[in-house]
Design an enzyme around this catalytic site. Structure first.
Site, mmCIF file in Angstrom:
data_model
loop_
_atom_site.group_PDB
_atom_site.id
_atom_site.type_symbol
_atom_site.label_atom_id
_atom_site.label_comp_id
_atom_site.label_asym_id
_atom_site.label_seq_id
_atom_site.Cartn_x
_atom_site.Cartn_y
_atom_site.Cartn_z
ATOM 1 C CE LYS A 192 -35.921 5.481 24.123
ATOM 2 N NZ LYS A 192 -35.558 6.582 23.248
ATOM 3 C CD GLU A 198 -23.934 -5.376 25.312
ATOM 4 O OE1 GLU A 198 -25.144 -5.360 25.009
ATOM 5 O OE2 GLU A 198 -23.046 -4.872 24.597
ATOM 6 N N GLY A 251 -31.525 7.539 25.094
ATOM 7 C CA GLY A 251 -30.765 6.770 26.092
ATOM 8 C C GLY A 251 -29.729 7.614 26.821
ATOM 9 N NE ARG A 252 -26.450 10.554 22.120
ATOM 10 C CZ ARG A 252 -27.055 9.794 21.218
ATOM 11 N NH1 ARG A 252 -27.327 8.524 21.507
ATOM 12 N NH2 ARG A 252 -27.423 10.278 20.050
ATOM 13 C CD GLU A 337 -24.596 6.239 21.748
ATOM 14 O OE1 GLU A 337 -24.093 5.110 21.679
ATOM 15 O OE2 GLU A 337 -25.459 6.529 22.588
ATOM 16 C CG HIS A 368 1.655 13.533 39.036
ATOM 17 N ND1 HIS A 368 2.854 14.092 39.415
ATOM 18 C CD2 HIS A 368 0.695 14.230 39.691
ATOM 19 C CE1 HIS A 368 2.629 15.069 40.291
ATOM 20 N NE2 HIS A 368 1.323 15.170 40.459
ATOM 21 C CE LYS A 478 -26.295 -2.000 19.939
ATOM 22 N NZ LYS A 478 -27.524 -1.252 20.210
HETATM 23 O O1 F6P Z 1 -25.466 0.805 21.765
HETATM 24 C C1 F6P Z 1 -25.903 2.101 21.911
HETATM 25 C C2 F6P Z 1 -27.117 2.264 22.782
HETATM 26 O O2 F6P Z 1 -28.255 2.161 22.026
HETATM 27 C C3 F6P Z 1 -27.048 3.574 23.540
HETATM 28 O O3 F6P Z 1 -27.468 4.638 22.785
HETATM 29 C C4 F6P Z 1 -27.893 3.289 24.724
HETATM 30 O O4 F6P Z 1 -27.695 4.225 25.748
HETATM 31 C C5 F6P Z 1 -27.405 1.889 25.062
HETATM 32 O O5 F6P Z 1 -27.190 1.286 23.806
HETATM 33 C C6 F6P Z 1 -28.321 1.074 25.914
HETATM 34 O O6 F6P Z 1 -29.574 0.896 25.338
HETATM 35 P P1 F6P Z 1 -30.812 0.403 26.197
HETATM 36 O O7 F6P Z 1 -31.067 1.429 27.253
HETATM 37 O O8 F6P Z 1 -31.950 0.271 25.245
HETATM 38 O O9 F6P Z 1 -30.456 -0.915 26.820
#
Ligand code: F6P
Length: 507
Positions: A192, A198, A251-252, A337, A368, A478
């Protein structure tokens, strides 16, 4: 003087519930009263809450809680595209992507999805040459929804082999490289913000892998999925392959937007659209159904009852369907979240526990492994079972029959318990479960199921008076990681020692 909310919570806390077995004995109509069917264009979903402690009186009191929490007004604001995320001054317009919401937002979403459809269909028609694989890099909401939907819906026929890679641990990306032929691989970069470390690190490594393996124009193989299109262009993605979505989509809550690109690539546009349509059916239901019939709201009543009145600290989701193996992961982000907060919308301390810890797995595997605790442990864990009447496999029908029989047997055993002379072999019973039984797990049903959980999460938040749409809790870690990366800062002795051992500090 107590506030209207406190008055309802006080009333709720005084409940002395009969056992589940007693509730059934007292009311021969209990199954009918406490279950409801969600009808869709094709098929539907049964929600059976009868094996929970919900009663007519509890329902009435929770309806009062919804009223004093201004549920109607908050729901109106959600669908009107008004600000429902006050800490960030934003609306939450995921439903507009499904065609339900503020008119201008729906029009904007339709235009963006049309752009995505054009690219998806062009790729399927060979506009970017032969495409056999897609590596989708993204994390959190930019990975969990796509991974779930691809896994659930593309098992019988996948038009393109999709690998969703989220972890910064290079082991994850290497596994995708090992499974893909660079000459026929596209790279989707899903973020987003287009800044998440990452994702940007994985994207750079994947681009390098393409270049190192003889792909002439690696940047030409990249598609960006983002609410920050200018950043994607700056990063080097051609504007024609940037698929934007609106800032007001969290995002979610974003798998319905261009973040769902790998889903459409794997299952085709028609099925992707069917998933959106199934979600839209649930949107309209949540928006229009009165409280007593409103499925996400009723589910939230049960959630709050167990979390706040009975003190349950977790809730478990067991999918008796291999295709929904990633649903618990998806729900963890959605629920924890969104609702893992300690302050109200106004910044005051909350008046009770917020989101329980969501966990789960697939049946029968979980039986199990973890069901011992659920049957005989000391924790109260309300459980959701999710299953499909139609099988997902084409093997001997015995497989699906045994799967479903086990699912229903677990709910029955948890409720009934068993008393013997031997305490070690006795089961207390009276343990609540809900069963969500789909006619068939097709794309539309999956869409409806996910939208049901989105709205259930929202309804919970409204009745806890919290903002489900921000996530500041993820920022501090972060920030500290950034400080470590930059160097020069000092930390607590334990952290310093760990950094030293790993060769990450000068110390
Ligand atoms: O670390 C949390 C977060 O902001 C989530 O809410 C989001 O889905 C994820 O990181 C990834 O964010 P982005 O889509 O901006 O890379």
């Amino acid at each position: 003087m107590s506030t209207p909310r406190e008055a309802v919570w006080n009333k709720l806390s005084l409940h002395q519930d009969p056992t589940l077995v007693q509730l059934f004995a007292d009311d021969p109509q209990r199954v009918e009263t406490f279950s409801a069917r969600f009808e869709m264009e094709e098929g539907g979903v049964l929600f059976d809450w009868s094996k929970t402690h919900m009663t007519e009186q509890l329902l009435a009191e929770f309806e009062e809680l919804a009223q004093v929490s201004q549920f109607d007004e908050m729901r109106r604001r959600l669908f009107a595209g008004e600000v429902v995320n006050p800490t960030e001054g934003r609306a939450a317009e995921h439903s507009a992507l499904r065609g339900v919401g503020k008119e201008t937002s729906v029009e904007e979403a339709e235009a963006l999805l049309a752009r995505m459809q054009t690219l998806v269909e062009a790729i399927h028609e060979g506009a970017l040459g032969e495409v056999k694989h897609l590596i989708h890099v993204g994390i959190g909401g930019s990975a969990l929804g796509p991974a779930l939907a691809v896994d659930a819906l593309s098992r019988d026929l996948s038009l393109v082999d999709v690998h969703v890679v989220s972890n910064i641990d290079g082991v994850a990306l290497e596994a995708a490289f090992a499974a893909c032929d660079p000459a026929t691989t596209l790279l989707a970069v899903a973020s987003k913000t287009f800044t998440t470390i990452e994702t940007m690190t994985n994207a750079a490594s994947a681009l390098k892998w393409l270049a190192d393996n003889g792909v002439a124009d690696p940047a030409g193989r990249v598609i960006a999925l983002t609410a920050a299109p200018e950043k994607a262009v700056e990063w080097g993605v051609d504007e024609t392959r940037v698929l934007p979505f609106a800032e007001s989509v969290g995002g979610r809550y974003s798998m319905w937007s261009s973040i769902g690109f790998p889903v459409a690539i794997a299952i085709g546009w028609q099925d992707f659209e069917a998933m959106l349509e199934g979600a839209a059916d649930m949107d309209r239901h949540f928006r229009d159904a009165p409280m007593r019939e409103n499925l996400p709201l009723r589910a939230a009543f049960g959630d709050l009852y167990y979390a706040r009145v009975r003190g349950a600290e977790t809730r478990a989701v067991f999918c008796y369907d291999e295709r929904l193996g990633l649903l618990p992961d998806y729900l963890q982000q959605l629920e924890m979240e969104s609702n893992g907060k300690s302050v109200t919308v106004d910044g005051a301390p909350v008046d009770g526990p917020t989101a329980p810890i969501t966990w789960g797995g697939v049946g029968t595997d979980a039986q199990h492994a973890v069901f011992q605790l659920l049957h005989q442990g000391t924790h109260l864990v309300p459980i959701n079972f999710i299953a499909s009447i139609a099988p997902g496999d084409a093997l001997d029908p015995a497989h699906h029959r045994i799967l479903l029989m086990n699912c229903f047997a677990q709910g029955a055993a948890l409720m009934a318990g068993k008393t013997t002379d031997d305490p070690a072999r006795s089961y207390a019973g009276n343990r609540p479960s809900t069963t969500i039984l789909c006619d068939d797990l097709d794309a539309a049903t999956l869409g409806a199921l996910i939208a049901f959980h989105e709205h259930r999460t929202f309804a919970n938040a409204v009745m806890m008076d919290i903002n489900p749409f921000d996530q500041f809790g993820v920022e501090l870690g972060k920030e500290i990681a950034n400080k470590i990366e930059k160097g020069g800062a000092s930390f607590d002795p334990s952290t310093e020692n760990l950094l030293k051992l790993a060769g990450l500090s000068a110390g």
